[in-house]
Design a protein around this motif. Structure first.
Motif, PDB file in Angstrom:
ATOM      1  N   VAL A  60       0.832  -1.201   0.000  1.00 57.34           N
ATOM      2  CA  VAL A  60       0.000   0.000   0.000  1.00 57.34           C
ATOM      3  C   VAL A  60       0.869   1.255   0.000  1.00 57.34           C
ATOM      4  CG1 VAL A  60      -1.764   1.301   1.257  1.00 57.34           C
ATOM      5  CG2 VAL A  60      -1.830  -1.197   1.229  1.00 57.34           C
ATOM      6  N   ARG A  61       0.466   2.244  -0.790  1.00 51.47           N
ATOM      7  CA  ARG A  61       1.147   3.537  -0.754  1.00 51.47           C
ATOM      8  C   ARG A  61       0.143   4.640  -1.088  1.00 51.47           C
ATOM      9  NH1 ARG A  61       2.499   5.778  -5.750  1.00 51.47           N
ATOM     10  NH2 ARG A  61       2.120   4.422  -7.547  1.00 51.47           N
ATOM     11  N   LEU A  62       0.503   5.869  -0.743  1.00 56.07           N
ATOM     12  CA  LEU A  62      -0.272   7.055  -1.096  1.00 56.07           C
ATOM     13  C   LEU A  62       0.498   7.876  -2.119  1.00 56.07           C
ATOM     14  CD1 LEU A  62      -1.489   8.304   2.417  1.00 56.07           C
ATOM     15  CD2 LEU A  62      -2.708   6.840   0.802  1.00 56.07           C
ATOM     16  N   GLY A  63      -0.217   8.633  -2.952  1.00 57.90           N
ATOM     17  CA  GLY A  63       0.426   9.474  -3.941  1.00 57.90           C
ATOM     18  C   GLY A  63      -0.478  10.624  -4.342  1.00 57.90           C
ATOM     19  N   LEU A  64       0.094  11.603  -5.022  1.00 55.73           N
ATOM     20  CA  LEU A  64      -0.672  12.753  -5.476  1.00 55.73           C
ATOM     21  C   LEU A  64      -1.430  12.422  -6.750  1.00 55.73           C
ATOM     22  CD1 LEU A  64      -1.056  15.836  -4.737  1.00 55.73           C
ATOM     23  CD2 LEU A  64       0.500  16.281  -6.642  1.00 55.73           C
ATOM     24  N   VAL A 147       3.833  11.939   2.439  1.00 54.77           N
ATOM     25  CA  VAL A 147       4.545  10.724   2.845  1.00 54.77           C
ATOM     26  C   VAL A 147       6.003  10.893   2.469  1.00 54.77           C
ATOM     27  CG1 VAL A 147       4.782   8.237   2.501  1.00 54.77           C
ATOM     28  CG2 VAL A 147       2.502   9.264   2.602  1.00 54.77           C
ATOM     29  N   ASP A 148       6.886  10.680   3.443  1.00 55.61           N
ATOM     30  CA  ASP A 148       8.314  10.882   3.193  1.00 55.61           C
ATOM     31  C   ASP A 148       8.928   9.673   2.489  1.00 55.61           C
ATOM     32  OD1 ASP A 148       8.874   8.913   5.145  1.00 55.61           O
ATOM     33  OD2 ASP A 148       9.229  10.391   6.716  1.00 55.61           O
ATOM     34  N   THR A 149      10.187   9.782   2.157  1.00 51.72           N
ATOM     35  CA  THR A 149      10.856   8.715   1.407  1.00 51.72           C
ATOM     36  C   THR A 149      11.041   7.449   2.241  1.00 51.72           C
ATOM     37  OG1 THR A 149      12.983   9.746   1.987  1.00 51.72           O
ATOM     38  CG2 THR A 149      12.052  10.270  -0.172  1.00 51.72           C
ATOM     39  N   PHE A 281       5.487  12.363  -1.862  1.00 53.69           N
ATOM     40  CA  PHE A 281       4.356  13.181  -2.300  1.00 53.69           C
ATOM     41  C   PHE A 281       3.969  14.114  -1.169  1.00 53.69           C
ATOM     42  CE2 PHE A 281       0.890  11.417   0.160  1.00 53.69           C
ATOM     43  CZ  PHE A 281      -0.135  12.349   0.013  1.00 53.69           C
ATOM     44  N   ALA A 282       3.404  15.275  -1.535  1.00 52.68           N
ATOM     45  CA  ALA A 282       2.913  16.227  -0.546  1.00 52.68           C
ATOM     46  C   ALA A 282       1.850  17.092  -1.192  1.00 52.68           C
ATOM     47  CB  ALA A 282       4.047  17.096  -0.004  1.00 52.68           C
ATOM     48  N   VAL A 391      -4.892   6.376  -3.177  1.00 51.27           N
ATOM     49  CA  VAL A 391      -4.434   5.173  -2.482  1.00 51.27           C
ATOM     50  C   VAL A 391      -4.142   4.114  -3.550  1.00 51.27           C
ATOM     51  CG1 VAL A 391      -4.977   3.434  -0.745  1.00 51.27           C
ATOM     52  CG2 VAL A 391      -5.947   5.741  -0.558  1.00 51.27           C
ATOM     53  N   PHE A 392      -2.928   3.587  -3.528  1.00 56.10           N
ATOM     54  CA  PHE A 392      -2.490   2.633  -4.549  1.00 56.10           C
ATOM     55  C   PHE A 392      -2.050   1.323  -3.891  1.00 56.10           C
ATOM     56  CE2 PHE A 392      -1.653   6.933  -5.953  1.00 56.10           C
ATOM     57  CZ  PHE A 392      -2.178   6.955  -7.237  1.00 56.10           C
TER      58      PHE A 392
END
Length: 394
Positions: A60-64, A147-149, A281-282, A391-392
């Protein structure tokens, strides 16, 4: 926590569930669940739609989510489907109208900084140029959630740093792909901006969005490190890859006039975080909850349909929160009530995004190829927005 916030935190009611039943979470994808429930608030019953995202889950990850340009808008459902996101919510406040400046087109560009896939897209406009409700004390347009690196969600602040260097001269860059530049400054526009005219960037002042447009302006086009053209007025049309347009107003325009066609120029820029973290992403907005406590001075009077993000478990748990805009629930929540609702979910950090007609939450049903809008937008249909949080899953 104030008595009002404590009362709200204790009065979370589960919608569409028997009295006393535990909240029902449905699985959207591994590590991502969704539920809706009712909140008994001061102005009436509000209905919340929430995504619970486990960033500790390896898939799971978040992105713009955005339309491929800063100065552009699209429906959240279209943005999510284009990127194959399994869920998402709308993002930052934005330049939605320009009634004070006849003939100047609204850009649709967002207020705050934005980073997508580790690439800096834009900086923040001056506080006086923002669209949206009054900011809580001690906050500004540089605030972000992201979300930071290292894969942890954070609330932070991102300030633009940049320069234009030519023949030993160094000019400070104070804008990047922004619909409003600070007074007396120079801003850069890249291919990430889009095709909307850059006229809006020199309108208003640092304290008054409706103030007249600047009359002293200058624009320089830099291609492959060399000045290729100049103009006394802001231009329009897409900026080609490998090209940077420098736009100055007032004293910034005077400084740009020192650059000559054919001169070699180096343009550098980046976003510096208050925490020194680097971001995948931010997206912009403003903080409402810090260290498990509501920020001082949050509005307790104005209710509205709202969108927010909560962060818990040391940045490994994210709650994407959107209110329903149906007539029965349209009174919504105050900002202070949103902070309490996020805390009740388990968040220690909270962040407000654009609300009202922009508030949208989407999820993909199991086996479906496209997302479905879960809340009812208060305008009766999805509003086109500049960005969102997707949400990916792998």
């Amino acid at each position: 926590m104030s008595a009002a916030l404590a009362t709200l935190a204790a009065t979370v009611l589960v919608g569409a569930a028997p009295a006393g039943a535990a909240p029902v979470w449905t699985t959207v994808a591994p590590g991502v669940t969704y539920r809706q429930y009712d909140l008994a608030a001061a102005a009436g019953t509000a209905r919340a739609h929430v995504l619970n995202v486990d960033l500790g889950h390896g898939r799971v990850r978040l992105g713009l989510l955005y339309p491929g340009a800063v100065a552009a808008r699209a429906r959240l459902s279209s943005l999510a489907d284009a990127r194959r996101a399994v869920a998402g919510i709308n993002g930052d406040f934005f330049n939605i109208s320009e009634t004070q400046h006849p003939g100047v087109p609204a850009t649709g560009a967002s207020v705050g900084p934005a980073i997508a896939e580790g690439r800096v897209l834009k900086g923040a406009v001056p506080v006086g140029q923002r669209f949206g409700p009054e900011l809580p004390p001690g906050t500004g347009t540089e605030a972000v959630v992201g979300v930071d690196t290292g894969g942890r969600a954070r609330v932070d602040s991102l300030s633009l740093s940049g320069s234009v260097s030519a023949l030993g001269r160094r000019l400070t860059l104070r804008g990047l792909n922004q619909y409003a530049l600070p007074e007396n400054s120079i801003g850069a526009f890249t291919s990430d901006w889009g095709g909307v005219a850059r006229t809006r960037a020199v309108c208003g002042t640092d304290t008054d969005r409706a103030a007249p447009c600047a009359t002293r302006t200058y624009e320089v086009t830099v291609r492959r490190g060399q000045v290729v053209s100049a103009s006394a007025r802001p231009g329009s049309g897409a900026v080609a890859a490998g090209t940077t347009v420098l736009l100055g107003r007032e004293a910034g325009a005077a400084r740009l006039r020192t650059l000559r066609v054919g001169e070699r120029v180096t343009v550098r820029y980046g976003l510096d975080s208050a925490s020194s973290a680097a971001y995948r992403f931010a997206v912009g907005g403003y903080p409402v909850l810090a260290g498990g406590r509501a920020r001082a001075g949050l509005d307790t009077r104005v209710t509205a349909v709202r969108t927010a993000v909560g962060i818990g478990a040391g940045g490994r748990r994210v709650y994407l929160f959107a209110l329903d805009g149906a007539a029965a629930h349209r009174t919504g929540l105050t900002v202070a009530e949103v902070a309490a609702a996020l805390r009740a979910l388990g968040a220690t950090e909270g962040f407000s995004l654009d609300g009202g007609g922009s508030t949208t939450l989407v999820t993909r049903a199991p086996g479906a190829a496209r997302v479905t809008v879960r809340n009812r937008p208060s305008g009766g249909a999805e509003r086109a927005v500049p960005n969102g949080i997707g949400v990916f899953t792998r």
